[in-house]
Design an enzyme around this catalytic site. Structure first.
Site, PDB file in Angstrom:
ATOM      1  CB  ALA A  46      -0.924  -0.017   1.213  1.00 24.88           C
ATOM      2  CG  ASP A 137       3.907  -6.011   5.462  1.00 20.51           C
ATOM      3  OD1 ASP A 137       5.037  -6.305   5.900  1.00 20.51           O
ATOM      4  OD2 ASP A 137       3.193  -6.827   4.868  1.00 20.51           O
ATOM      5  CG  PHE A 139       7.004  -2.327  14.224  1.00 19.74           C
ATOM      6  CD1 PHE A 139       7.465  -1.018  14.116  1.00 19.74           C
ATOM      7  CD2 PHE A 139       5.689  -2.534  14.605  1.00 19.74           C
ATOM      8  CE1 PHE A 139       6.639   0.061  14.385  1.00 19.74           C
ATOM      9  CE2 PHE A 139       4.847  -1.462  14.873  1.00 19.74           C
ATOM     10  CZ  PHE A 139       5.327  -0.164  14.759  1.00 19.74           C
ATOM     11  CD  GLU A 140      12.093  -9.853  12.247  1.00 22.77           C
ATOM     12  OE1 GLU A 140      10.955 -10.344  12.388  1.00 22.77           O
ATOM     13  OE2 GLU A 140      13.135 -10.517  12.273  1.00 22.77           O
ATOM     14  CB  CYS A 195      -3.100  -4.338   7.985  1.00 28.47           C
ATOM     15  SG  CYS A 195      -2.025  -5.536   7.255  1.00 28.47           S
ATOM     16  CB  CYS A 253      20.213   5.661  20.377  1.00 21.16           C
ATOM     17  SG  CYS A 253      19.550   4.544  19.130  1.00 21.16           S
TER      18      CYS A 253
END
Ligand SMILES: [Zn+2]
Length: 351
Positions: A46, A137, A139-140, A195, A253
């Protein structure tokens, strides 16, 4: 030489871009700069299909399109580059996107990669790029792209969409917070809606992709002064739009301060992923191993009908549809159970 080829030569090559070249700070110089830039789009779903569309039409010189999946009818409400014919042919998204965009802009170079973006493949896909765009699509992949881009000092634009809302931020290693700085540790699998559970609205993806593309174009035009320097959150249903200013914090970080690339340096193993919204599982060897689709088609033809083309082999067995790619991967549709998918792969393809 045809009339259209003549028209694409010389100064006429820039004529198509006239409406954007008259924008403040763009000009012929900016357009020529874009034509020399290379962008990797990670994921052509998308978000990625809209992003690739914007960047190809804007005249970015080279687009590398990476996606592991093939076009299905359920993609068509959101994924702007694809047609029913692509779904019927089961074309890989990267190939279908490249086919479409070559019709849109023959002046640029488009390189499709039918590949799973993982620790083995991500660096080859981004090295040499001036910019990486997030059309993933999950997070990994985003956290992996973050590590790879920080490691190689390549700017990238993060974007995510779910339901009717989405968010985006431009990340410039060494200058802005990275994804880990912004969102903290990667959420464990199953801890956030997907999703599959929350759905996704096509126009929400289109808006986030447009916002991502604008930040990307600023980076390509060397207009870092114009970056929003914010995490932008938009809900297209409620009309809420929020800009959260971002800056490097006091906390160390692990990615951008300590250069600890946990995902990038992960041990190799098998590849297993439950695909968002698909009732399907991707499995395969890591690193990739070449699969001879034609030879496999010969072995499988007695089990049932087999469809094979240059890009994939597809057959149905035990209520599932297996789609195999030349890099050894399979997408098993009809189950969300990795154990069942791995069993089918082992039985019909081999381990
Ligand atoms: Zn960071």
């Amino acid at each position: 030489m045809t009339a259209s080829q003549v028209r694409l030569d010389g100064l006429d090559r820039l004529e198509r871009y006239s409406r954007q070249m008259i924008l403040p700070g763009w000009g012929k110089e900016g357009q020529l700069r874009l034509s020399e830039k290379s962008v990797t789009v990670v994921g052509c779903g998308a978000l990625g299909s809209h992003i690739a569309n914007h960047l190809a039409r804007a005249g970015v010189g080279k687009l590398r399109l990476a996606d592991r999946d093939f076009v299905e009818y359920s993609n068509l409400p959101r994924q702007a580059l694809y047609s029913e014919a692509d779904a019927a042919a089961g074309l890989p998204k990267a190939v279908a996107a490249a086919n479409r965009l070559r019709q849109v802009n023959s002046l640029i170079e488009i390189e499709p990669h039918v590949v799973d973006v993982n620790a083995d493949t991500v660096e080859d896909l981004i090295i040499g790029a001036d910019l990486v765009m997030d059309g993933a699509d999950n997070f990994e992949v985003r956290y992996l792209v973050n590590e790879a881009c920080v490691k190689h000092g390549i700017p990238w634009v993060y974007g995510g969409v779910l339901g009717t809302y989405g968010l985006t931020a431009a990340i410039v290693p060494g200058e802005t917070p990275c994804l880990y700085c912004l969102l903290g540790q990667m959420p464990p699998p199953g801890s956030v809606p997907t999703c599959e559970t929350a759905g996704v609205l096509g126009p929400a993806a289109a808006i986030i992709a447009a916002l991502e593309s604008v930040e990307g174009l600023k980076l390509l035009l060397d207009r870092r002064d114009a970056l929003l320097k914010s995490l932008v959150v938009v809900d297209v249903w409620t009309g809420d739009l929020e800009r959260i200013q971002t800056q490097r914090g006091q906390t160390r970080c692990p990615v951008c301060d300590d250069r600890h690339f946990e995902l990038l340096d992960a041990e190799r193993g098998s590849l297993t992923a439950v695909l968002c919204g698909r009732h399907a599982v991707q499995i395969g060897p890591r690193p990739a191993q070449a699969l001879n689709l034609a030879a496999l088609a010969g072995r499988l033809k007695d089990i049932g009908p087999v469809v094979v083309n240059d890009y994939l082999l597809r057959f149905e067995v035990d209520g599932c549809q297996l789609t195999l790619f030349p890099d050894g991967r399979a997408i098993v549709k009809g189950t969300a159970d990795p154990v069942q998918a791995r069993a089918l792969y082992a039985r019909y393809v081999g381990t």
